[in-house]
Design a protein around this motif. Structure first.
Motif, PDB file in Angstrom:
ATOM      1  N   ALA A 104     -85.371   7.499 -94.036  1.00 22.27           N
ATOM      2  CA  ALA A 104     -86.322   6.423 -93.783  1.00 22.27           C
ATOM      3  C   ALA A 104     -85.602   5.159 -93.365  1.00 22.27           C
ATOM      4  O   ALA A 104     -84.442   4.941 -93.714  1.00 22.27           O
ATOM      5  N   ALA A 105     -86.297   4.313 -92.588  1.00 27.74           N
ATOM      6  CA  ALA A 105     -85.662   3.136 -91.997  1.00 27.74           C
ATOM      7  C   ALA A 105     -85.193   2.140 -93.041  1.00 27.74           C
ATOM      8  O   ALA A 105     -84.232   1.398 -92.833  1.00 27.74           O
ATOM      9  N   ASP A 106     -85.856   2.077 -94.207  1.00 23.89           N
ATOM     10  CA  ASP A 106     -85.505   1.085 -95.221  1.00 23.89           C
ATOM     11  C   ASP A 106     -84.564   1.648 -96.273  1.00 23.89           C
ATOM     12  O   ASP A 106     -84.375   1.048 -97.323  1.00 23.89           O
ATOM     13  N   ARG A 107     -83.943   2.794 -95.968  1.00 25.79           N
ATOM     14  CA  ARG A 107     -83.015   3.402 -96.917  1.00 25.79           C
ATOM     15  C   ARG A 107     -81.637   3.582 -96.269  1.00 25.79           C
ATOM     16  O   ARG A 107     -81.481   3.598 -95.054  1.00 25.79           O
ATOM     17  N   PHE A 108     -80.654   3.781 -97.148  1.00 27.49           N
ATOM     18  CA  PHE A 108     -79.253   3.981 -96.700  1.00 27.49           C
ATOM     19  C   PHE A 108     -78.750   5.288 -97.294  1.00 27.49           C
ATOM     20  O   PHE A 108     -79.005   5.581 -98.475  1.00 27.49           O
ATOM     21  N   ALA A 109     -78.054   6.075 -96.413  1.00 28.20           N
ATOM     22  CA  ALA A 109     -77.563   7.385 -96.854  1.00 28.20           C
ATOM     23  C   ALA A 109     -76.096   7.550 -96.445  1.00 28.20           C
ATOM     24  O   ALA A 109     -75.666   7.058 -95.384  1.00 28.20           O
ATOM     25  N   VAL A 110     -75.335   8.230 -97.307  1.00 27.50           N
ATOM     26  CA  VAL A 110     -73.922   8.548 -97.041  1.00 27.50           C
ATOM     27  C   VAL A 110     -73.746  10.058 -97.217  1.00 27.50           C
ATOM     28  O   VAL A 110     -74.084  10.597 -98.280  1.00 27.50           O
ATOM     29  N   VAL A 111     -73.219  10.696 -96.150  1.00 25.94           N
ATOM     30  CA  VAL A 111     -72.974  12.154 -96.195  1.00 25.94           C
ATOM     31  C   VAL A 111     -71.463  12.369 -96.204  1.00 25.94           C
ATOM     32  O   VAL A 111     -70.751  11.906 -95.293  1.00 25.94           O
ATOM     33  N   ARG A 112     -70.975  13.036 -97.240  1.00 27.64           N
ATOM     34  CA  ARG A 112     -69.542  13.331 -97.366  1.00 27.64           C
ATOM     35  C   ARG A 112     -69.332  14.837 -97.267  1.00 27.64           C
ATOM     36  O   ARG A 112     -69.814  15.602 -98.120  1.00 27.64           O
ATOM     37  N   GLY A 167     -70.380  22.370-100.664  1.00 21.53           N
ATOM     38  CA  GLY A 167     -69.579  21.256-101.164  1.00 21.53           C
ATOM     39  C   GLY A 167     -69.882  19.917-100.554  1.00 21.53           C
ATOM     40  O   GLY A 167     -69.314  18.899-100.975  1.00 21.53           O
ATOM     41  N   ALA A 168     -70.748  19.849 -99.555  1.00 22.04           N
ATOM     42  CA  ALA A 168     -71.101  18.550 -98.953  1.00 22.04           C
ATOM     43  C   ALA A 168     -72.016  17.784 -99.922  1.00 22.04           C
ATOM     44  O   ALA A 168     -72.894  18.368-100.550  1.00 22.04           O
ATOM     45  N   SER A 169     -71.793  16.473-100.037  1.00 20.69           N
ATOM     46  CA  SER A 169     -72.604  15.633-100.937  1.00 20.69           C
ATOM     47  C   SER A 169     -73.375  14.577-100.140  1.00 20.69           C
ATOM     48  O   SER A 169     -72.881  14.100 -99.121  1.00 20.69           O
ATOM     49  N   VAL A 170     -74.564  14.275-100.642  1.00 21.04           N
ATOM     50  CA  VAL A 170     -75.432  13.288 -99.981  1.00 21.04           C
ATOM     51  C   VAL A 170     -75.856  12.254-101.025  1.00 21.04           C
ATOM     52  O   VAL A 170     -76.295  12.602-102.131  1.00 21.04           O
ATOM     53  N   PRO A 197     -66.690  10.151 -94.009  1.00 18.38           N
ATOM     54  CA  PRO A 197     -68.084   9.944 -94.470  1.00 18.38           C
ATOM     55  C   PRO A 197     -68.992   9.499 -93.315  1.00 18.38           C
ATOM     56  O   PRO A 197     -68.590   8.733 -92.452  1.00 18.38           O
ATOM     57  N   ILE A 198     -70.201  10.011 -93.354  1.00 20.38           N
ATOM     58  CA  ILE A 198     -71.189   9.652 -92.325  1.00 20.38           C
ATOM     59  C   ILE A 198     -72.222   8.718 -92.973  1.00 20.38           C
ATOM     60  O   ILE A 198     -72.877   9.084 -93.962  1.00 20.38           O
ATOM     61  N   GLU A 199     -72.365   7.487 -92.473  1.00 15.20           N
ATOM     62  CA  GLU A 199     -73.316   6.502 -93.006  1.00 15.20           C
ATOM     63  C   GLU A 199     -74.514   6.374 -92.084  1.00 15.20           C
ATOM     64  O   GLU A 199     -74.360   6.266 -90.868  1.00 15.20           O
ATOM     65  N   ILE A 200     -75.686   6.361 -92.700  1.00 11.54           N
ATOM     66  CA  ILE A 200     -76.944   6.256 -91.944  1.00 11.54           C
ATOM     67  C   ILE A 200     -77.711   5.062 -92.478  1.00 11.54           C
ATOM     68  O   ILE A 200     -77.972   4.964 -93.691  1.00 11.54           O
ATOM     69  N   GLY A 201     -78.082   4.137 -91.621  1.00  9.71           N
ATOM     70  CA  GLY A 201     -78.829   2.963 -92.033  1.00  9.71           C
ATOM     71  C   GLY A 201     -77.919   1.849 -92.495  1.00  9.71           C
ATOM     72  O   GLY A 201     -76.702   1.901 -92.389  1.00  9.71           O
ATOM     73  N   THR A 202     -78.555   0.783 -93.064  1.00  9.90           N
ATOM     74  CA  THR A 202     -77.838  -0.401 -93.544  1.00  9.90           C
ATOM     75  C   THR A 202     -77.804  -0.385 -95.060  1.00  9.90           C
ATOM     76  O   THR A 202     -78.836  -0.196 -95.720  1.00  9.90           O
TER      77      THR A 202
END
Length: 428
Positions: free
Chosen positions: A71-79, A106-109, A85-90
């Motif tokens: 969602a646009a108002d959330r922030f996510a980090v995929v390791r 083994g991937a974490s979100v 690490p992949i960062e999505i959003g602010t």
């Protein structure tokens, strides 16, 4: 009283709002926070599943491919192991709500959301609860004011009624207010007003009746005393007139006692079985001087030996009133005729005068009604005396006037008495 009623009602409403409003705020706050946490957890699970699916199918996992999953108002980090690490959003500032999920390979979100959004939602909920509470308070104020008026106005009215009773105005108001307790008080006050009114009426009638009824015996007593003075040279005549005068005094005493008794309880009576001839004879003797001074006579005719049920003193007073009216307003011979009708003894008093004016008729028995400038009390009082012992006084004929006194006639066994027979006219 109105202020106390309104204050107590508002106090109860405020306590209820405080208890239930606080509980509602706590429940709603926890519900909003729990719902927000579940939403973040759900999104983290979904994002972790999407990463696992792409890795399994050999697709590229990067910010562009995963941006639509957050969602646009959330922030996510995929390791992903072995990758940056992949960062999505602010990344949000301040306190956050976060959820971490680990995939099968083994991937974490990690998904985060700022708590400011939750605080805004909680604030809106609090505003709604506060608005409802204010409406409840306003409704309580309106209801309290209406209830205070409903209870306060009748109490003020009842207080005024009680004050009127105390000031001597016994008129019942017959007002009811739709409140059983207040209506009960109003019933009691109206009943008291009616009793006080009857008592005052009895007192006023006592004064009027006493002034009228005492006049007749006093007039007769005065005439007897004049006879004593005129016959002072005849010892036997003096004794006879003195005896008659004493009888007048006894009758006057009986009249006073009866007036006082009727003033206390108009329903009380002292009816007995008595000889009607004795009463008629007594009245003829008492009114003989007055009739002779007017050049008139009083005669007796009809059935003799009659007995009747009533108060002898009251019957004497009724006959005295009828004879006095005949001497004062009538002309010619005054006749007393006795007869029997059914189980009643009847005494008719008549004269040769003009009688009762046509415009009066039966109204001649009403108080203050008089056709010839008299007090208008005599016949009304006589009728009351007759009815007090179960008899009645009627006007049988207007011209020449015939007034009839009806009295019950029975012996102690309840059987009608048989008269001794008719007698001719006997003058007095």
């Amino acid at each position: 009283m109105r202020r106390r009623l309104i204050s107590s009602t508002l106090a109860v409403v405020l306590v209820v709002i405080a208890v239930f409003g606080l509980s509602l705020v706590i429940v709603e706050t926890r519900t909003i926070e729990s719902s927000a946490q579940e939403s973040v957890d759900s999104e983290a699970v979904r994002l972790a599943g999407s990463v696992d699916s792409r890795r399994a199918s050999g697709e590229k996992v990067d910010t562009g491919s995963l941006a639509q999953q957050v969602a646009a108002d959330r922030f996510a980090v995929v390791r992903i192991p072995g990758s940056a690490p992949i960062e999505i959003g602010t990344r949000p500032s301040g306190r956050v709500i976060s959820s971490t999920q680990t995939g099968d390979d083994g991937a974490s979100v990690v998904v985060e959301e700022s708590r400011s959004k939750i605080s805004q939602e909680i604030g809106r909920t609090l505003l709604v609860i506060l608005a409802v509470a204010l409406l409840a308070v306003l409704a309580a104020v309106i209801l309290a004011v209406r209830q205070a008026r409903r209870l306060g106005s009748p109490l003020t009215d009842l207080a005024e009624t009680a004050e009127r009773l105390g000031s001597g105005d016994p008129r019942p108001r017959h007002r009811r207010y739709g409140v059983p307790e207040l209506d009960r008080i109003a019933d009691v006050l109206d009943a008291s007003a009616e009793r006080i009114g009857r008592m005052l009426t009895a007192e006023r009638r006592l004064a009027a009746d006493a002034s009228h009824q005492l006049r007749t015996p006093l007039t007769a007593l005065s005439m007897r005393l004049e006879e004593i003075v005129a016959t002072a040279d005849d010892e036997d005549a003096v004794k006879e007139e003195a005896t008659i005068a004493l009888g007048q005094v006894e009758r006057l005493t009986d009249v006073v006692q009866r007036l006082l008794t009727n003033a206390r309880d108009p329903r009380s009576g002292s009816a007995v079985d008595f000889d009607l001839d004795d009463v008629i004879k007594q009245q003829m003797e008492e009114w003989r001087p007055a009739s002779q001074s007017e050049g008139r006579t009083i005669i007796r005719s009809g059935t003799q030996g009659l007995r009747a049920v009533g108060t002898p003193g009251a019957v004497s007073q009724v006959l005295a009133t009828l004879i006095e009216n005949s001497l004062m307003h009538g002309a010619g011979t005054v006749g007393l005729h006795t007869r029997v009708t059914g189980n009643q003894a009847v005494v008719e008093v008549t004269d040769d005068g003009p009688g009762v004016p046509p415009d009066l008729g039966a109204r001649v028995f009403e108080r203050t009604v008089s056709g010839r400038n008299s007090t208008g009390l005599g016949l009304a009082v006589a009728r009351d005396l007759a009815e007090a012992d179960g008899g009645r006084l009627e006007l049988l004929q207007q011209r020449p006037p015939v007034f009839a006194l009806f009295l019950a006639q029975e012996d102690p066994t309840g059987q009608p008495r048989r008269p001794r027979g008719d007698a001719g006219s006997s003058p007095a």
